[in-house]
Scaffold this motif. Structure first.
Motif, short mmCIF file in Angstrom:
data_model
loop_
_atom_site.label_atom_id
_atom_site.label_comp_id
_atom_site.label_asym_id
_atom_site.label_seq_id
_atom_site.Cartn_x
_atom_site.Cartn_y
_atom_site.Cartn_z
N TYR A 34 34.67 66.36 37.05
CA TYR A 34 35.98 66.84 36.64
C TYR A 34 36.98 65.70 36.78
O TYR A 34 36.88 64.87 37.69
CB TYR A 34 36.44 68.01 37.52
N ARG A 53 42.76 70.15 34.96
CA ARG A 53 41.42 69.73 35.34
C ARG A 53 40.46 69.98 34.18
O ARG A 53 40.33 71.10 33.71
CB ARG A 53 41.00 70.55 36.57
N TRP A 55 36.46 68.99 32.36
CA TRP A 55 35.09 68.54 32.61
C TRP A 55 34.78 67.35 31.71
O TRP A 55 35.02 67.38 30.51
CB TRP A 55 34.12 69.67 32.33
#
Length: 94
Positions: A34, A53, A55
């Motif tokens: 992340y 946030r 990925w």
């Protein structure tokens, strides 16, 4: 009547957190990490840059291409581009 309202509100209160976690993807099978990315904020009360946030997979996915241009080096490609230019256009510049 009070019991029905109480149970209805209790059901809504218990269902709300479950719905919030349902949209998050499962990344346990993939390799990656992340990262915090800046996202814009709009409106008159924007306090500054916000962070989200996201990925990021470890291995970048690259398309497989079998064309001749992808097999040659960058120098060969530039030579080919210069040979395509006509000599008359080079002398008319300036």
């Amino acid at each position: 009547m009070k019991n029905r309202v109480f149970y209805a509100l209790l059901g809504i209160a218990l269902a709300a957190p479950v719905a919030a976690f349902a949209g998050q993807p499962d990344h346990s099978q993939q390799s990656g990490h992340y990262e915090w990315k800046s996202v814009p904020q709009y409106g008159p009360r924007a306090t500054g840059p916000a962070q989200r946030r996201v990925w990021v997979p470890d291995a970048a996915q690259v398309a497989s291409c079998d064309c001749d241009m992808m097999k040659m080096s960058a120098a060969d490609c530039m030579k080919e581009m210069h040979s395509m230019a006509s000599p008359s256009s080079a002398s008319s510049v300036g």
